[in-house]
Design a protein around this motif. Structure first.
Motif, PDB file in Angstrom:
ATOM      1  N   ILE A 149       6.965  -7.310   7.109  1.00 12.09           N
ATOM      2  CA  ILE A 149       6.654  -5.880   6.983  1.00 12.09           C
ATOM      3  C   ILE A 149       7.807  -5.034   7.504  1.00 12.09           C
ATOM      4  O   ILE A 149       8.267  -4.096   6.839  1.00 12.09           O
ATOM      5  CB  ILE A 149       5.340  -5.552   7.719  1.00 12.09           C
ATOM      6  CG1 ILE A 149       4.165  -6.251   7.026  1.00 12.09           C
ATOM      7  CG2 ILE A 149       5.110  -4.038   7.762  1.00 12.09           C
ATOM      8  CD1 ILE A 149       2.839  -6.060   7.714  1.00 12.09           C
ATOM      9  N   THR A 150       8.308  -5.373   8.696  1.00 10.37           N
ATOM     10  CA  THR A 150       9.475  -4.641   9.224  1.00 10.37           C
ATOM     11  C   THR A 150      10.680  -4.831   8.314  1.00 10.37           C
ATOM     12  O   THR A 150      11.461  -3.898   8.077  1.00 10.37           O
ATOM     13  CB  THR A 150       9.807  -5.130  10.644  1.00 10.37           C
ATOM     14  OG1 THR A 150       8.677  -4.906  11.483  1.00 10.37           O
ATOM     15  CG2 THR A 150      11.012  -4.405  11.206  1.00 10.37           C
ATOM     16  N   TYR A 151      10.847  -6.034   7.784  1.00  9.83           N
ATOM     17  CA  TYR A 151      11.949  -6.314   6.862  1.00  9.83           C
ATOM     18  C   TYR A 151      11.879  -5.380   5.653  1.00  9.83           C
ATOM     19  O   TYR A 151      12.888  -4.754   5.273  1.00  9.83           O
ATOM     20  CB  TYR A 151      11.868  -7.770   6.415  1.00  9.83           C
ATOM     21  CG  TYR A 151      12.970  -8.202   5.467  1.00  9.83           C
ATOM     22  CD1 TYR A 151      14.238  -8.530   5.939  1.00  9.83           C
ATOM     23  CD2 TYR A 151      12.731  -8.294   4.097  1.00  9.83           C
ATOM     24  CE1 TYR A 151      15.246  -8.938   5.076  1.00  9.83           C
ATOM     25  CE2 TYR A 151      13.730  -8.693   3.228  1.00  9.83           C
ATOM     26  CZ  TYR A 151      14.981  -9.014   3.716  1.00  9.83           C
ATOM     27  OH  TYR A 151      15.977  -9.408   2.854  1.00  9.83           O
ATOM     28  N   MET A 152      10.716  -5.236   5.062  1.00 14.17           N
ATOM     29  CA  MET A 152      10.574  -4.364   3.895  1.00 14.17           C
ATOM     30  C   MET A 152      10.749  -2.890   4.265  1.00 14.17           C
ATOM     31  O   MET A 152      11.285  -2.102   3.475  1.00 14.17           O
ATOM     32  CB  MET A 152       9.214  -4.596   3.245  1.00 14.17           C
ATOM     33  CG  MET A 152       9.122  -5.875   2.426  1.00 14.17           C
ATOM     34  SD  MET A 152      10.364  -5.979   1.106  1.00 14.17           S
ATOM     35  CE  MET A 152      10.022  -4.475   0.175  1.00 14.17           C
ATOM     36  N   GLN A 153      10.314  -2.511   5.444  1.00 15.59           N
ATOM     37  CA  GLN A 153      10.517  -1.120   5.873  1.00 15.59           C
ATOM     38  C   GLN A 153      12.004  -0.809   5.987  1.00 15.59           C
ATOM     39  O   GLN A 153      12.457   0.297   5.630  1.00 15.59           O
ATOM     40  CB  GLN A 153       9.810  -0.889   7.208  1.00 15.59           C
ATOM     41  CG  GLN A 153       8.294  -0.853   7.085  1.00 15.59           C
ATOM     42  CD  GLN A 153       7.578  -0.847   8.417  1.00 15.59           C
ATOM     43  OE1 GLN A 153       8.168  -1.180   9.454  1.00 15.59           O
ATOM     44  NE2 GLN A 153       6.292  -0.491   8.416  1.00 15.59           N
ATOM     45  N   ASN A 154      12.797  -1.762   6.451  1.00 18.16           N
ATOM     46  CA  ASN A 154      14.250  -1.580   6.508  1.00 18.16           C
ATOM     47  C   ASN A 154      14.863  -1.545   5.107  1.00 18.16           C
ATOM     48  O   ASN A 154      15.811  -0.797   4.855  1.00 18.16           O
ATOM     49  CB  ASN A 154      14.888  -2.705   7.327  1.00 18.16           C
ATOM     50  CG  ASN A 154      14.676  -2.544   8.812  1.00 18.16           C
ATOM     51  OD1 ASN A 154      14.698  -1.431   9.334  1.00 18.16           O
ATOM     52  ND2 ASN A 154      14.443  -3.641   9.512  1.00 18.16           N
TER      53      ASN A 154
ATOM     54  N   LEU B 108      13.464  -0.372   2.440  1.00 19.37           N
ATOM     55  CA  LEU B 108      13.156   0.931   1.843  1.00 19.37           C
ATOM     56  C   LEU B 108      14.169   2.004   2.247  1.00 19.37           C
ATOM     57  O   LEU B 108      14.405   2.960   1.497  1.00 19.37           O
ATOM     58  CB  LEU B 108      11.743   1.370   2.238  1.00 19.37           C
ATOM     59  CG  LEU B 108      10.586   0.573   1.619  1.00 19.37           C
ATOM     60  CD1 LEU B 108       9.259   1.054   2.190  1.00 19.37           C
ATOM     61  CD2 LEU B 108      10.590   0.699   0.095  1.00 19.37           C
ATOM     62  N   LYS B 109      14.783   1.848   3.409  1.00 15.74           N
ATOM     63  CA  LYS B 109      15.782   2.821   3.874  1.00 15.74           C
ATOM     64  C   LYS B 109      17.073   2.749   3.063  1.00 15.74           C
ATOM     65  O   LYS B 109      17.904   3.655   3.127  1.00 15.74           O
ATOM     66  CB  LYS B 109      16.096   2.583   5.350  1.00 15.74           C
ATOM     67  CG  LYS B 109      14.909   2.792   6.285  1.00 15.74           C
ATOM     68  CD  LYS B 109      15.266   2.404   7.707  1.00 15.74           C
ATOM     69  CE  LYS B 109      14.059   2.508   8.637  1.00 15.74           C
ATOM     70  NZ  LYS B 109      14.384   2.062  10.021  1.00 15.74           N
TER      71      LYS B 109
ATOM     72  N   PHE C 282       4.119  -1.127  -0.684  1.00 13.91           N
ATOM     73  CA  PHE C 282       5.289  -0.362  -0.219  1.00 13.91           C
ATOM     74  C   PHE C 282       5.699   0.678  -1.258  1.00 13.91           C
ATOM     75  O   PHE C 282       6.837   1.163  -1.251  1.00 13.91           O
ATOM     76  CB  PHE C 282       6.458  -1.314   0.067  1.00 13.91           C
ATOM     77  CG  PHE C 282       6.218  -2.230   1.236  1.00 13.91           C
ATOM     78  CD1 PHE C 282       6.458  -1.800   2.534  1.00 13.91           C
ATOM     79  CD2 PHE C 282       5.722  -3.510   1.039  1.00 13.91           C
ATOM     80  CE1 PHE C 282       6.231  -2.643   3.611  1.00 13.91           C
ATOM     81  CE2 PHE C 282       5.489  -4.358   2.107  1.00 13.91           C
ATOM     82  CZ  PHE C 282       5.735  -3.919   3.399  1.00 13.91           C
TER      83      PHE C 282
END
Length: 511
Positions: A401-406, A408-409, A466
């Motif tokens: 989840i954190t990986y995908m949030q990064n 998206l940036k 996402f």
């Protein structure tokens, strides 16, 4: 003599790599490669070696990087068409058939060499008249097929018999509790300090362990050596090793003088017949002797091979880049190991930011019109990707989840996001479950085990959480090893069940 060596170079392959090491040791820069065999060179980082198959022992990180010559996609095609090379060698023809149609058009069969190092005994019958076909696990004598075996670098052979401290080596194949050696030095010292070491057939008869035992001045107890087919491991000293087996099983004492003599005989034999350079002499000895048998390759068609994975990925990345309506484009690529496909990109005026778990794999030679940057994290100083590739990375992220949030940036509204995943809902995985084999096919070189498992349907659902909308997907990497599997692969309704991998494109907005 000019030689082109063709392999996918995605991860270690013992026979392919034995041949490559022997070629580079024998002919140096005269040997050019279609892909970067990065793990073979002294630029391999020590903290990455242990993640290679077999912990990177024996064959890897040895070659001087000054000897490396990796040719661009365009230059290879030009050189093949101009008959620049004396010989073209396919290091693992079952895994990589890159340029084969072009090669067959411009070269006679006596200039083409196919190496088949697979455990399975089947050969590509349609290739037998297209070039010299060397088969590792050759069960029976077969016309136009030549036996071949693993080999060991000469520098790995001890100069003298080491002092012996015990009768038997600690390492015992298949008993995982004996796999205590974390370094090559420790592993070798086990054999060097032991009089005998056990070895036997596992997936295939040929095994690098046989050669490592001999090279370290230890006598092998090869439990089933007498069952080994005559055309398999033809260069191995079976007669001597069989005699050692009989003495051990018959409890026949081996006096110290006889033991020393046996070790010295086998060390001399290993130096003469079992080194990687001896392997090259063996190959070219056959090529020169039988060249007149392979002058014409125009009378039979080529077999159908699966598309080369690097070209397959590159074509889809290029297609995504073409749909970006701006002159200067940015590609951001995250990978687990190999980034070979990026060398085949045809889109000019491109800036590439590449990340690999293996830093050694990023030391590539690039086309002049591609600006290449190595990035080690998600910080690109505000740069947004026009195309972003996640090549096998999702399955290995513990905190996905954190990986995908990064991730998206790094994208904007029109970014094309390409995902490549192992297909969890595949026939090979199901068969693995039935066999209690939960290794999921070892589809890529990685530093850890898969922790996330996706099918096409579950990945679409995960991406939508996402706000990444499904665009399209392509199944690929089909198992062609059995007639039943080949039949199932032709059924379009089953393609997402029979494929090993899936390439999918998602984005923030519908086009």
């Amino acid at each position: 003599m000019k030689i082109l060596f063709i392999s996918n170079s995605n991860q270690p392959d013992y026979l392919c790599d034995s041949v490559y090491h022997g070629l580079k040791s024998s002919f140096g820069k005269e040997v050019e490669a279609a892909n970067d065999m990065w793990y073979m060179y002294d630029t391999l980082l020590e903290n990455e070696r242990s993640y290679l198959y077999g912990r990177g022992f024996t064959l890897y990180g040895l070659l001087n990087s000054d000897l490396k010559v990796v040719v661009s996609f365009t230059d290879i095609q030009k050189k093949i068409a101009a008959n620049y090379y004396t010989y073209i060698i396919y290091g693992s023809i079952q895994q990589c058939s890159l340029f084969l149609e072009t090669v067959s058009q411009h070269y006679t069969a006596d200039k083409i060499i196919f190496i088949d190092g697979e455990d399975r005994i089947a050969v590509h019958q349609k290739l037998l008249k297209k070039g010299f076909y060397f088969k590792r696990e050759l069960a029976n004598k077969q016309a136009s097929v030549y036996p071949i075996s693993f080999a060991i670098p000469a520098e790995k052979i001890v100069n003298a018999i080491p002092k012996k401290e015990r009768d038997w080596a600690i390492n015992y194949p298949g008993k995982l509790y004996t796999y205590v050696h974390q370094t090559e030095a420790s592993y070798y010292s086990d054999y060097q300090a032991s009089k005998f070491a056990a070895t036997f057939k596992k997936e295939g008869w040929d095994c690098l362990r046989h050669y490592e035992i001999l090279a370290n001045g230890c006598l092998p107890y090869f439990k089933d050596i007498e069952e080994c087919p005559a055309e398999t491991m033809v260069n191995f000293p079976k007669h001597i090793v069989s005699d050692i087996k009989r003495k051990i099983e018959g409890n026949t004492p081996i006096p110290e003088t006889e033991y020393q003599e046996l070790v010295n005989v086998l060390l001399d034999y290993t130096r003469t017949h079992l080194t990687t350079q001896a392997l090259i002499k063996y190959i070219f000895g056959i090529v020169k002797k039988d060249s007149m048998l392979f002058k014409d390759n125009s009378d039979n068609e080529l077999p159908v091979f699966k598309q080369d994975e690097a070209l397959f990925k590159a074509s889809h990345i290029d297609d995504a880049l073409k749909r970006i309506n701006k002159p200067d484009k940015t590609l951001v690529h995250f990978g687990i190991s190999s980034v070979q496909q990026l060398r085949y990109l045809r889109t000019g005026g491109l800036t590439v930011y590449a990340h690999s778990i293996f830093k050694s794999a990023l030391n590539l030679q690039w086309p002049a019109d591609i600006k290449f940057n190595i990035n080690s994290d998600f910080n690109l100083n505000g740069i947004k990707a026009d195309v972003l590739v996640l090549d096998m990375t999702l399955s290995y992220q513990e905190d996905v989840i954190t990986y995908m949030q990064n991730i998206l940036k790094l994208i904007h509204r029109d970014t094309k996001v390409i995902l490549i995943i192992p297909n969890y809902k595949s026939l090979s995985t199901v068969i693995g479950f039935l066999k209690n084999d939960l290794k999921f096919g070892r589809l890529t070189l990685a530093k850890g085990s898969q922790v996330n498992f996706y099918s096409r349907k579950s990945l679409i659902k995960f991406m939508s959480s996402f706000n990444l909308i499904y665009k399209n997907s392509v199944p690929y990497d089909f198992d062609e090893s059995h007639i039943v599997k080949r039949t199932l692969n032709k059924l379009s309704k089953l393609k997402y069940f029979t494929c090993k991998k899936i390439l999918m494109e998602v984005g923030l907005e519908d086009e």
